[in-house]
Design an enzyme around this catalytic site. Structure first.
Site, short mmCIF file in Angstrom:
data_model
loop_
_atom_site.label_atom_id
_atom_site.label_comp_id
_atom_site.label_asym_id
_atom_site.label_seq_id
_atom_site.Cartn_x
_atom_site.Cartn_y
_atom_site.Cartn_z
N LYS A 68 -19.80 -2.12 -12.33
CA LYS A 68 -20.11 -3.73 -12.40
C LYS A 68 -20.33 -4.32 -11.37
O LYS A 68 -19.83 -4.54 -10.18
CB LYS A 68 -18.76 -4.31 -13.16
CG LYS A 68 -18.27 -3.97 -14.26
CD LYS A 68 -17.04 -4.62 -15.18
CE LYS A 68 -16.59 -4.27 -16.42
NZ LYS A 68 -17.87 -4.49 -17.27
N CYS A 70 -24.42 0.84 -5.47
CA CYS A 70 -23.46 0.37 -4.60
C CYS A 70 -23.70 0.79 -3.09
O CYS A 70 -23.68 1.72 -2.72
CB CYS A 70 -22.09 1.38 -4.90
SG CYS A 70 -20.37 0.52 -4.22
N GLN A 118 -21.73 -12.79 -4.17
CA GLN A 118 -20.48 -12.20 -3.84
C GLN A 118 -20.60 -11.09 -2.96
O GLN A 118 -19.61 -10.70 -2.08
CB GLN A 118 -19.72 -11.77 -5.01
CG GLN A 118 -19.43 -13.02 -6.08
CD GLN A 118 -18.85 -12.85 -7.18
OE1 GLN A 118 -17.98 -12.07 -7.46
NE2 GLN A 118 -19.33 -13.71 -8.32
N CYS A 157 -17.82 -4.16 -8.22
CA CYS A 157 -18.03 -3.63 -7.16
C CYS A 157 -17.01 -2.63 -6.73
O CYS A 157 -16.25 -2.77 -5.95
CB CYS A 157 -18.45 -4.59 -5.85
SG CYS A 157 -19.06 -3.68 -4.63
#
Ligand SMILES: Cc1cc2nc3c(=O)[nH]c(=O)nc-3n(C[C@H](O)[C@H](O)[C@H](O)COP(=O)(O)OP(=O)(O)OC[C@H]3O[C@@H](n4cnc5c(N)ncnc54)[C@H](O)[C@@H]3O)c2cc1C
Length: 400
Positions: A308, A343, A45, A163
Site C-alpha cells: 500500500k 518502496c 506522506q 508503506c
C-alpha cells in the site's frame, strides 16, 4: 432520506488517490465530478520519514487542499459515514446524502492506535513517537536527537500497513545520525518485525541485512510489540510464529507504528470484504467492485493485495479511469493493474535502495541501469527532491 445533490461521479477522499483520479477523469473529458474530502490540508506522506529523520521540514509535506483540488472538480467539504450501493448514495456526517452514477472509494487506511495496548496514551511523550502522523513526525526527530545512550525500539505491526518500509527506514536514519554523533555504540537499537526476514524479496533482504549488521541493529523477526508501558519504559514483544521471540525490551525512545485496517464505516458497509481488515472488495486487476459494477476503489482502502503506497496509486489510477470509462460505454473493463508498488528504503542520510515489485514479488525496476536492490546516492536525491516534484506537479495533475 433527502438527496442533497446528484453527481455523475462521486469520489470519496481527496488524498493521493482521489485527486489523481479526479484530475485524470477531467482530462478524459468527464464533468460533474464531486470529491468528498473533510480536510483543508493535503499531505505528501512519504516525506514524513525524512521529517522524522531530521532531513525535511514537516511543512514541506503539506499543501492546502484547495490548491491540489482540480479547478473543475466540485469539492464537498464533508466526511462520508455510510454508503448504500443499492440506492447509489453516500451519506455524510451532517446527514446530507449524495447520489451518484459511479462511485470511486479512496478514503485511505485507518490507523488503529488502540490495537496496541498502552500506545495511544503515550504518543508524543515518554520518548514515544510515530512518523505515521503529520504532527508527530517532528517529535520523532526530537526524541532521536535527545537519545544519547540506552535503548531504542523500532516496531512494525502485523497485518497490512501503508508503506511497509517506513517502520525500518527510520531505524536506519536514526542509527546513521547516532553514528555521526559518536553515540551509536552506546545505544542498543532493536528492530521488531512480524515477518520471517526484513523484506519479502530475497536480494533486497540480503542488502538490508548488511545495512542492519553495519549499524549493529538487533533484528527480532516473527515478533510484534503488543504492549507499551510508558511508566516503566518497557515494551512487551510477542512471537507471531515460528522463530519469534517473547520478551520485554527497555526503551529510551520508541518509534511506533499502529496496526491498520479499513475505515470502520467501510468495514460496516456492503462494499467490504467482510474480513478483519474489511477493505473495499475489488477485482485485483480491474479495480472494479466485485458486486457493484459502478463502484471502484483504489489506494490504501482497496482490497488489492499490493504494497500500500502512493507509487501503487500512480499505477492504479489510470486503470480505474479507463475501466470507469468502459463501464459508462457498456464495455467490459479491459485495463489491468498488476500489483506494482515501490518502496524507497532510505538506508542513511545519503543512500537509498528502491524496491519496485509486482503482485508476484518480481522485481520491476524503473531504471534497470542501476541495481535497485542495493543502496545508491542518486536514489536518495530522487526521494528527497525528484519524487515530491513528480507528485505535486505531475501525478496530482493527472499527468504521471
Ligand atoms: C510515514 C509514511 C511513509 C510513507 N512512505 C511512502 C513512500 O516512500 N512511497 C510511497 O509511495 N508511499 C508512501 N507512503 C504511503 C502513501 O502515503 C499512501 O499509500 C497513499 O497516500 C495512499 O493514498 P490514498 O489516497 O489511498 O490515501 P490518503 O492519501 O491517505 O488519502 C485519504 C484521504 O481520504 C480522506 N478521508 C478519510 N476518511 C474520509 C471520509 N470518511 N470521507 C471523505 N474523505 C475521507 C482523508 O482526509 C484523506 O485526504 C507512506 C506513508 C506514511 C504514513
Amino acid at each position: 432520506m433527502t438527496v442533497k445533490a446528484k453527481h455523475h461521479i462521486v469520489i470519496v477522499g481527496g488524498g493521493t488517490a482521489g485527486i489523481t483520479v479526479a484530475a485524470r477523469l477531467l482530462r478524459k473529458g468527464y464533468s460533474d465530478i464531486a470529491v468528498i474530502e473533510p480536510s483543508d490540508q493535503h499531505y505528501y506522506q512519504p516525506l514524513w520519514t525524512l521529517v522524522g529523520g531530521g532531513q525535511a521540514k514537516a511543512s514541506t509535506s503539506a499543501r492546502p487542499e484547495a490548491k491540489v483540488m482540480p479547478a473543475e472538480a466540485i469539492w464537498i467539504r464533508n466526511t462520508v459515514q455510510s454508503v448504500d450501493p443499492e440506492a447509489n448514495t453516500v451519506t455524510c456526517a451532517d446527514d446530507s446524502v449524495y447520489e451518484y452514477d459511479a462511485l470511486v472509494v479512496c478514503p485511505g487506511i485507518q490507523l488503529d492506535w488502540n490495537k496496541t495496548e498502552g500506545l495511544e496514551q503515550t504518543l508524543g511523550r515518554d520518548g514515544v513517537s510515530s512518523n505515521y502522523r503529520f504532527d508527530l513526525a517532528p517529535k520523532t526527530w526530537d526524541f532521536i536527537q535527545k537519545t544519547r545512550s540506552g535503548s531504542a525500539v523500532f516496531m512494525m505491526p502485523s497485518g497490512p500497513i501503508k508503506c511497509g518500509g517506513a517502520p525500518q527506514k527510520i531505524a536506519y536514519l536514526a542509527s546513521d545520525y547516532w553514528r555521526k554523533q559518536g553515540v551509536l555504540k552506546d545505544i542498543d537499537v532493536h528492530l521488531v518485525v512480524p515477518t520471517p526476514r526484513i523484506f519479502g524479496i530475497g536480494p533486497i533482504a540480503d542488502s538490508l541485512d548488511t545495512v542492519i549488521a553495519d549499524y549493529g541493529i538487533q533484528l527480532h523477526t516473527m515478533s510484534e510489540v503488543t504492549s507499551i508501558d510508558a511508566d516503566s519504559r518497557k515494551v512487551t514483544v510477542t512471537a507471531v510464529g515460528e522463530g519469534g521471540t517473547d520478551t520485554t525490551l527497555p526503551f529510551d525512545m520508541l518509534h511506533a507504528v499502529p496496526r491498520q485496517s479499513a475505515p470502520d464505516w467501510i468495514k460496516a458497509s456492503p462494499l467490504s470484504t467482510g474480513d478483519a481488515n474489511g477493505y473495499v472488495e475489488v477485482d485485483k486487476f480491474t479495480m472494479q467492485h466485485v458486486r457493484y459494477p459502478n463502484v471502484f476503489a483504489l489506494g490504501d482502502a482497496g482490497s488489492t493485495p499490493n504494497g500500500k503506497t502512493g507509487a501503487a496509486v500512480r499505477k492504479q489510477a489510470p486503470v480505474v479511469v479507463d475501466n470507469l470509462d468502459a463501464h459508462f460505454k457498456g464495455r467490459p473493463p479491459a485495463a489491468e493493474y498488476h500489483g506494482y508498488s515501490s518502496c524507497p528504503i532510505v538506508t542513511s542520510s545519503h543512500d537509498m535502495l528502491l524496491a519496485e515489485f509486482d503482485y508476484d514479488f518480481n522485481i520491476t525496476p524503473s531504471w534497470p541501469i542501476i541495481d535497485s536492490t542495493k543502496p545508491h546516492r542518486p536514489y536518495w536525491y530522487l526521494k528527497k527532491y525528484g519524487l515530491p516534484f513528480l507528485y505535486w506537479n505531475f501525478m496530482l495533475k493527472g499527468l504521471a
